[in-house]
Design an enzyme around this catalytic site. Structure first.
Site, mmCIF file in Angstrom:
data_model
loop_
_atom_site.group_PDB
_atom_site.id
_atom_site.type_symbol
_atom_site.label_atom_id
_atom_site.label_comp_id
_atom_site.label_asym_id
_atom_site.label_seq_id
_atom_site.Cartn_x
_atom_site.Cartn_y
_atom_site.Cartn_z
ATOM 1 N N TYR A 49 17.286 91.053 52.822
ATOM 2 C CA TYR A 49 16.613 92.244 53.328
ATOM 3 C C TYR A 49 16.290 92.033 54.798
ATOM 4 O O TYR A 49 17.071 91.435 55.528
ATOM 5 C CB TYR A 49 15.378 92.546 52.461
ATOM 6 C CG TYR A 49 14.910 93.975 52.579
ATOM 7 C CD1 TYR A 49 15.775 95.036 52.289
ATOM 8 C CD2 TYR A 49 13.623 94.275 53.006
ATOM 9 C CE1 TYR A 49 15.365 96.354 52.421
ATOM 10 C CE2 TYR A 49 13.199 95.594 53.136
ATOM 11 C CZ TYR A 49 14.079 96.631 52.844
ATOM 12 O OH TYR A 49 13.670 97.938 52.981
ATOM 13 N N LYS A 104 29.102 103.800 27.951
ATOM 14 C CA LYS A 104 30.348 103.758 28.714
ATOM 15 C C LYS A 104 30.250 102.715 29.823
ATOM 16 O O LYS A 104 31.214 101.984 30.093
ATOM 17 C CB LYS A 104 30.621 105.136 29.312
ATOM 18 C CG LYS A 104 32.042 105.325 29.792
ATOM 19 C CD LYS A 104 32.960 105.549 28.609
ATOM 20 C CE LYS A 104 34.336 105.981 29.043
ATOM 21 N NZ LYS A 104 35.140 106.515 27.949
#
Length: 420
Positions: A49, A104
């Site tokens: 970050y 899925k």
């Protein structure tokens, strides 16, 4: 004895439903977001970050083509649904569809090593869906459309292909068509028939049926007749939507009219992507010798396996896992996306779909028999074979650079399968 078997199947199905509900509740769903890097101290924090992350941001701003180099986007797809055609449940809406989309995503990761995220949209308006998905392009390399009703699904897919640079694939159409075609290749081999010379009837003119018809037309099968709930589709039928009108132009070349019973007379192959129990034993009796039946309606097929067998059918496929020859889309979509993403393909075209079907079928040419015309879903050979075939086809058709290293794609796919 037969009643006892049916009762046992029904009891097992109820048990599966109950166990699945418990599993979903216990785990609060099926997916999570896992970090690729560890953040265990200040240095790690500064790299992952601020301030370090500013540098890849600068590089991407300077050259957007490196987006996939510095982010996870190259292996990230979105599973998109509006909940309008979920399994056999129908239009249950986006919230109730979310468990399917999560599932899925699990299959994409487990079988293809593809990172996938479910996005269920609270709209069934075509324009709204297209515009919303277009806004996601900075984050996703591909889109898998799922459980969107026809004919809107055709419009949505075609527009996203035209209006975005993301790989776009509607699995309910093309996944089903690819795996079904793979099974048909082997079924015809067993009976020593040239698929191009067979008479084929498709019952069901929704997403899957139309995609199957298009694939068959592409490989020059000339005697295909499609039926919907009102009977045979023919040129001049006044109630056809635009997509059925297009199909009428490439099927039923004799332009016959009538019912499903009329259509199946002397047919070599029946493919059902429609509703339960619409094909009767009497209809099967009017088909050609050595009939091939693909009854893919779920959970109950167009004709039950016991009835079909009693009518003399030796080669039969269904969408169910409790019978041989299950047409399961998991044989196709993970490898298709794996190969297309790794090849940097611009599109998943019809040649790539055909290459996938041939790869699936060819895996079991030597072992193929009446109750084994399609590989099992957990066959570790499937995903690498499909990925390589799709990548090679993408290169051959000019949808990927010819500098792509196919061996690297093969090795990566095989490694993913071994780690599964």
């Amino acid at each position: 004895m037969q009643a006892s078997t049916v009762g046992s199947l029904e009891e097992n199905q109820v048990d599966i439903y109950e166990q699945s509900l418990i599993m979903h509740k216990k785990n609060k769903g099926k997916i999570d977001v896992i970090s690729k890097v560890r953040v265990k101290d200040e240095k790690d924090l500064s790299l992952a970050y601020s301030p370090g992350v500013a540098q890849p941001c600068r590089e991407i701003h300077k050259d957007p083509s490196v987006l996939n180099t510095y982010t996870s986007r190259a292996n990230m797809i979105a599973v998109i649904s509006d909940g309008s055609a979920v399994l056999g449940l129908g239009n249950i809406g986006p919230r109730a569809a979310l468990p399917v989309m999560e599932g899925k995503c699990v299959l994409f990761r487990q079988f293809g090593g593809v990172s996938a995220f479910p996005i269920c949209l609270d709209s069934q308006d075509t324009d709204t869906i297209v515009e919303t998905v277009k806004l996601l392009e900075p984050s996703f390399a591909g889109i898998n459309l799922e459980d969107i009703s026809a004919p809107r699904c055709f419009d949505i897919e075609s527009r996203l292909k035209r209006e975005t640079g993301m790989l776009t694939f509607h699995d309910d159409q093309h996944g089903t068509a690819i795996v079904a075609l793979a099974g048909l290749f082997n079924a015809c081999r067993i009976y020593k028939k040239d698929i191009r010379e067979t008479k084929i009837v498709i019952n069901g003119a929704g997403a899957a049926g139309i995609s199957i018809a298009n694939l068959l037309n592409y490989i020059d099968v000339n005697d295909v007749t499609m039926c919907d709930s009102k009977g045979i589709i023919y040129q001049g039928r006044r109630d056809l939507n635009a997509y059925k009108q297009e199909i009428a132009e490439i099927t039923n070349l004799k332009n016959i009219e009538g019912s499903l019973a009329d259509a199946v007379k002397d047919a070599d192959i029946f493919i059902g992507v429609s509703a339960a129990n619409v094909l009767t034993p009497d209809m099967v009796g009017t088909m050609a010798s050595e009939p091939i039946i693909f009854a893919l309606a779920n959970p109950e097929p167009e004709i039950s396996v016991p009835l079909a067998k009693k009518a003399g059918v030796k080669i039969m496929a269904t969408g169910r896992s409790d019978y041989p020859n299950q047409v399961n889309n998991v044989l196709a979509f993970p490898g298709i996306f794996r190969g297309a993403l790794d090849a940097g393909a611009d599109e998943i075209n019809i040649e790539m779909k055909l290459a996938a079907a041939r790869a699936i079928a060819d895996l079991i040419i030597k072992e193929a028999k009446c109750d084994y015309i399609i590989p099992k879903p957990f066959d570790p050979r499937v995903m690498p074979a499909v990925a390589v075939a799709v990548a090679e086809s993408a290169i051959a058709t000019g949808y990927a650079e010819d500098s792509i290293d196919i061996d690297k794609i093969r090795i990566k796919a095989e490694k993913i399968t071994k780690e599964k």
